[in-house]
Design a protein around this motif. Structure first.
Motif, PDB file in Angstrom:
ATOM      1  N   VAL A  47      -2.696   1.662  -0.112  1.00  0.00           N
ATOM      2  CA  VAL A  47      -2.133   1.918   1.207  1.00  0.00           C
ATOM      3  C   VAL A  47      -0.779   2.606   1.096  1.00  0.00           C
ATOM      4  N   SER A  48       0.071   2.059   0.248  1.00  0.00           N
ATOM      5  CA  SER A  48       1.425   2.606   0.133  1.00  0.00           C
ATOM      6  C   SER A  48       2.041   2.140  -1.174  1.00  0.00           C
ATOM      7  N   THR A  57       8.356   7.261  -1.894  1.00  0.00           N
ATOM      8  CA  THR A  57       7.328   6.491  -1.206  1.00  0.00           C
ATOM      9  C   THR A  57       6.058   7.310  -1.056  1.00  0.00           C
ATOM     10  N   TYR A  58       4.937   6.618  -1.054  1.00  0.00           N
ATOM     11  CA  TYR A  58       3.637   7.251  -0.956  1.00  0.00           C
ATOM     12  C   TYR A  58       2.805   6.478   0.068  1.00  0.00           C
ATOM     13  N   TYR A  59       1.991   7.220   0.801  1.00  0.00           N
ATOM     14  CA  TYR A  59       1.158   6.608   1.833  1.00  0.00           C
ATOM     15  C   TYR A  59      -0.235   7.210   1.826  1.00  0.00           C
ATOM     16  N   VAL A  63      -2.627   5.924   7.054  1.00  0.00           N
ATOM     17  CA  VAL A  63      -1.522   5.109   7.581  1.00  0.00           C
ATOM     18  C   VAL A  63      -0.235   5.907   7.742  1.00  0.00           C
ATOM     19  N   LYS A  64      -0.251   7.161   7.341  1.00  0.00           N
ATOM     20  CA  LYS A  64       0.962   7.978   7.456  1.00  0.00           C
ATOM     21  C   LYS A  64       1.439   8.040   8.896  1.00  0.00           C
ATOM     22  N   PHE A  67       2.859   3.329   9.056  1.00  0.00           N
ATOM     23  CA  PHE A  67       3.341   2.305   8.132  1.00  0.00           C
ATOM     24  C   PHE A  67       4.582   2.817   7.407  1.00  0.00           C
ATOM     25  N   THR A  68       5.499   1.887   7.120  1.00  0.00           N
ATOM     26  CA  THR A  68       6.700   2.220   6.357  1.00  0.00           C
ATOM     27  C   THR A  68       6.932   1.163   5.289  1.00  0.00           C
ATOM     28  N   LEU A  80       6.282  -4.043   4.131  1.00  0.00           N
ATOM     29  CA  LEU A  80       5.401  -3.028   4.693  1.00  0.00           C
ATOM     30  C   LEU A  80       5.405  -3.216   6.199  1.00  0.00           C
ATOM     31  N   ASP A 103      -2.440   4.451  -6.952  1.00  0.00           N
ATOM     32  CA  ASP A 103      -3.274   4.101  -5.796  1.00  0.00           C
ATOM     33  C   ASP A 103      -4.617   3.554  -6.252  1.00  0.00           C
TER      34      ASP A 103
END
Length: 119
Positions: A47-48, A57-59, A63-64, A67-68, A80, A103
């Protein structure tokens, strides 16, 4: 290294939740932390992730913008923040640690927390 995820629950479409992942037995500074989820009958997906050094950070595409991920090394905790939740976000969410983001798989895993989004 032990990780513990928390913060899941039952929410409605459009609601928000904040998941937390706490590391025990080591220092968060050493690790990249990833969030993964697995829905019933589906494969686990990344997910992230947040790196340990420059905090890149990667998403996942799904969820881009909603989500943070963030980290507080002083509290040994990664968060998250999940906004605008959808029923397809329903899954068990787990956090994992490794030297680098992935991932697919990471070295250390915590037990998941269930997120259920009702329509």
């Amino acid at each position: 290294v032990q990780l513990q995820a928390s913060g899941g629950g039952l929410v409605q479409t459009g609601d928000s939740l904040r998941l937390s992942c706490i590391i025990f037995g080591s220092t968060l500074d050493y690790y990249a932390i990833g969030w993964f989820r697995q829905a019933p009958g589906k494969e686990r997906e990344g997910v992230s992730c947040i790196s340990r050094s420059d905090r890149s950070t990667y998403y996942a595409e799904s969820v881009k913008g909603r989500f943070t991920i963030s980290r507080d090394n002083a509290k040994n905790t990664v968060y998250l923040q999940m906004n605008s939740l959808k029923p397809e976000d329903t899954a068990v969410y787990s956090c994992a640690a490794d030297r680098r983001c992935s991932d697919v798989d990471m070295d250390y895993w915590g037990k998941g927390t269930l997120v259920t989004v009702s329509s």
